[in-house]
Design a protein around this motif. Structure first.
Motif, short mmCIF file in Angstrom:
data_model
loop_
_atom_site.label_atom_id
_atom_site.label_comp_id
_atom_site.label_asym_id
_atom_site.label_seq_id
_atom_site.Cartn_x
_atom_site.Cartn_y
_atom_site.Cartn_z
N ALA A 237 16.46 61.76 -10.56
CA ALA A 237 16.01 60.66 -9.70
C ALA A 237 15.33 59.58 -10.54
CB ALA A 237 15.07 61.19 -8.63
N ASP A 240 17.95 57.68 -12.28
CA ASP A 240 18.60 56.72 -11.37
C ASP A 240 17.70 55.52 -11.13
OD1 ASP A 240 20.72 58.44 -11.28
OD2 ASP A 240 20.09 59.41 -9.39
N GLU A 241 16.41 55.77 -10.88
CA GLU A 241 15.48 54.66 -10.66
C GLU A 241 15.38 53.78 -11.90
OE1 GLU A 241 11.80 56.33 -9.49
OE2 GLU A 241 12.50 57.03 -7.53
#
Length: 305
Positions: A237, A240-241
């Motif tokens: 995550a 992705d961020e």
């Protein structure tokens, strides 16, 4: 042991008087005169020895007690059975000899016939005649033996008696050691039983601890695996961020470039507008002057003119 009514021998003493000699003393009852040709017969497991009475020692004393000393013709040996033979017909079975300190306390022994028949008791038992002083020998008095004349034989016989005493002591020690061994075996068995019980309890406790440790390890392993999965998902995550942030940064950089380009264009336009602005300002100034002139003319001419 109780003896049936009949001739008896009241035993006082039966002991080793010397390494080569056994002494016997007591009182006869019911056989008439005291025996004059007594022989002591001793038997071992596979041998028999006949010990003649030393002549000068076999005689009753004035009190009626009978005493005799029996000499070994061969090297003395430990025996199991002893029998007193009185002439050719009478026999007395004797117990094992004892030390001088332990008397038999007038133990009654049966006087029996060799063929097993009863001994006829005389009608009137004559009083024993006092023995001449030179023949009487008090019990325990030392008597010279003409049968043994070498120091070697005496030494061997003394060694034999010492060995017999030592054997008796060893038998007692063996009995005590056997009892101690039995107690030690009992204690060992109890200790072994207790040790087995303790070992069984220890194994049960160890199995319980192992089961608890395995369960705890399984829980911790599952927790660790879950934490690793959560960390991996979190890292993904974050990645992705970070990628989205990078994309937004690139877009912002592009917008900033476009804004800079637009600002440059505006600046160029502003630079082109300045002359017109100055012209407009001049025209405005002229207009204001003209307005002021017209206003002044109107004032002069009057309102409504």
């Amino acid at each position: 042991m109780p003896v049936e009514a009949g001739p008896t021998f009241e035993l006082d003493r039966f002991t080793w008087a010397a390494p080569d000699r056994l002494e016997l003393s007591g009182r006869f009852s019911g056989i008439g005169d005291a025996p004059a040709d007594a022989v002591l017969v001793v038997r071992g497991l596979d041998w028999v020895r006949r010990l003649p009475a030393v002549p000068e020692t076999q005689a009753p004393d004035p009190s009626g007690d009978w005493y005799a000393s029996f000499a070994w013709l061969e090297a003395p040996a430990a025996f199991e059975v002893a029998t007193l033979e009185l002439g050719e017909e009478l026999v007395v079975d004797l117990p094992a000899p004892r030390s001088r300190r332990r008397s038999f306390r007038h133990e009654l022994l049966e006087v029996r016939r060799r063929d097993g028949g009863a001994v006829a008791e005389p009608e009137h038992e004559p009083e024993p005649e006092p023995a001449p002083a030179e023949l009487a020998t008090p019990a325990g008095a030392p008597v010279e033996s003409p049968l043994l004349d070498t120091a070697t034989r005496l030494r061997l016989q003394a060694d034999l008696l010492a060995a017999l005493e030592r054997a008796r002591e060893l038998e007692g020690s063996l009995e005590r050691a056997t009892e101690e061994l039995a107690r030690a075996r009992s204690d060992l068995e109890a200790t072994r039983t207790e040790r087995d019980a303790n070992a069984e309890r220890f194994l049960e406790g160890l199995a319980s601890v192992r089961a608890t440790a395995e369960e705890t390890l399984a829980i911790e392993r599952a927790t660790l695996e879950q934490a690793q999965a959560d960390a991996l998902a979190g890292s993904r995550a974050v990645a992705d961020e970070l990628e989205a942030a990078r994309s937004e940064l690139a877009a912002a950089e592009r917008r900033a470039d476009a804004a800079e380009q637009e600002l440059a264009t505006l600046r160029e336009r502003a630079a082109a507008i300045d002359p017109a602005r100055e012209a407009a300002a001049a025209a405005r100034a002229e207009a204001e002057q003209l307005l002021e002139h017209l206003t002044a003319m109107r004032d002069r001419l009057g309102v409504g003119t």
